[in-house]
Design a protein around this motif. Sequence first.
Motif, PDB file in Angstrom:
ATOM      1  N   TYR A 197      66.204  33.901 -29.445  1.00 18.32           N
ATOM      2  CA  TYR A 197      66.890  33.509 -30.674  1.00 18.32           C
ATOM      3  C   TYR A 197      66.163  32.322 -31.315  1.00 18.32           C
ATOM      4  N   ASP A 198      66.305  32.199 -32.628  1.00 17.84           N
ATOM      5  CA  ASP A 198      65.653  31.127 -33.375  1.00 17.84           C
ATOM      6  C   ASP A 198      66.619  30.645 -34.456  1.00 17.84           C
ATOM      7  N   ASN A 199      67.242  29.488 -34.197  1.00 15.83           N
ATOM      8  CA  ASN A 199      68.192  28.914 -35.140  1.00 15.83           C
ATOM      9  C   ASN A 199      67.663  27.658 -35.815  1.00 15.83           C
ATOM     10  N   GLY A 200      66.357  27.522 -35.884  1.00 15.16           N
ATOM     11  CA  GLY A 200      65.788  26.352 -36.533  1.00 15.16           C
ATOM     12  C   GLY A 200      64.832  25.610 -35.624  1.00 15.16           C
ATOM     13  N   ASN A 247      64.942  22.842 -33.870  1.00 19.07           N
ATOM     14  CA  ASN A 247      65.406  22.255 -32.621  1.00 19.07           C
ATOM     15  C   ASN A 247      66.298  23.180 -31.811  1.00 19.07           C
ATOM     16  N   ASP A 248      66.345  24.431 -32.157  1.00 23.16           N
ATOM     17  CA  ASP A 248      67.234  25.361 -31.443  1.00 23.16           C
ATOM     18  C   ASP A 248      66.560  26.721 -31.344  1.00 23.16           C
ATOM     19  N   LYS A 249      65.763  26.890 -30.297  1.00 21.01           N
ATOM     20  CA  LYS A 249      65.053  28.144 -30.070  1.00 21.01           C
ATOM     21  C   LYS A 249      65.313  28.620 -28.650  1.00 21.01           C
ATOM     22  N   THR A 260      57.692  22.049 -30.593  1.00 24.31           N
ATOM     23  CA  THR A 260      58.045  23.268 -29.867  1.00 24.31           C
ATOM     24  C   THR A 260      57.425  23.203 -28.476  1.00 24.31           C
ATOM     25  N   GLN A 266      70.019  35.529 -24.354  1.00 27.59           N
ATOM     26  CA  GLN A 266      69.420  35.363 -25.686  1.00 27.59           C
ATOM     27  C   GLN A 266      68.138  34.536 -25.580  1.00 27.59           C
TER      28      GLN A 266
END
Length: 300
Positions: free
Chosen positions: A96-99, A101-103, A253, A93
């Motif tokens: 994916y981009d969950n916000g 702090n979570d890419k 980022t 993955q």
Amino acid sequence: MQSPASLNARAALVSLLLLALLLGIWHIATLSRAPVPTPQAAPALTPEQIEYAKLMGKDPGAGAGGSSAAAPPKSGFPTLAQMGEVIARHASQPFYDNGPNDKGIALQLAYSLGRVGLGYLCAALVAIPLGFVIGMSPLLYRALDPFIQLLKPISPLAWMPLALYTIKDSSVSGVFVIFICSLWPMLINTAFGVASVRREWLNVARTLEVKPLRKAFEVVLPAAAPTILTGMRISMGIAWLVIVAAEMLVGGTGIGYFVWNEWNNLSLPNVIFAILVIGVVGMALDLMFARLQKAVTYVD
């Protein structure tokens, strides 16, 4: 005398043996870790005890009487199997981009490469033409040399506070830092390459009354191209080093921020994975410029 193909094959074999040795040392070193103890099951609490523990600011599910049981210690240096799991998870993955702090790792790399590419391109647009002018004019070469020697040793990260104060944007400040660190190697190598063009070639162009613009593109540029590409190659290596440190400072980022964020989360496998990714991308960028440098190098 060995042929180049035979030498390359033997060098590849030695590299594989060294890699196997390093992985073997890693495997043996991580085998000595003590096993993680299994915590004993805590007795069940009544609803009144749970409510009282919450009022006292304790975790009601931690242990008996609301007292916190010892949490299982975090694993130490990751094993090869754990690193394989981390690599497989990120590779499955990457986008994916969950916000904030979570890419995915591919998105983080895209941010970093975008900043590096923009700052590097701006530096090339300034350094190469200016280097041509300086290299073709001994007067300008001597006049600007003190300023170049003064600004060149300054660490690119030293410009970051000034950039943040004046630009007031962390992402643009990162691009500015890449611009500053990429400027000097390209400028110096371009000026040196242009100034080192053989005098007899310039004399022939002068004898044939070649116009200055045509002489610059058809005589000076081909002769100085290997040296210019060397400066561009050095600049790219420095830019890729600096962007990681800059993103650790400004956050948000990028692969540098990913490393710092995972360290704050105490996720050592992810940190090691990011270090490996940084090395692989840096090697790919260097190989790309090495091929370009070889393509413009003339062998007598």
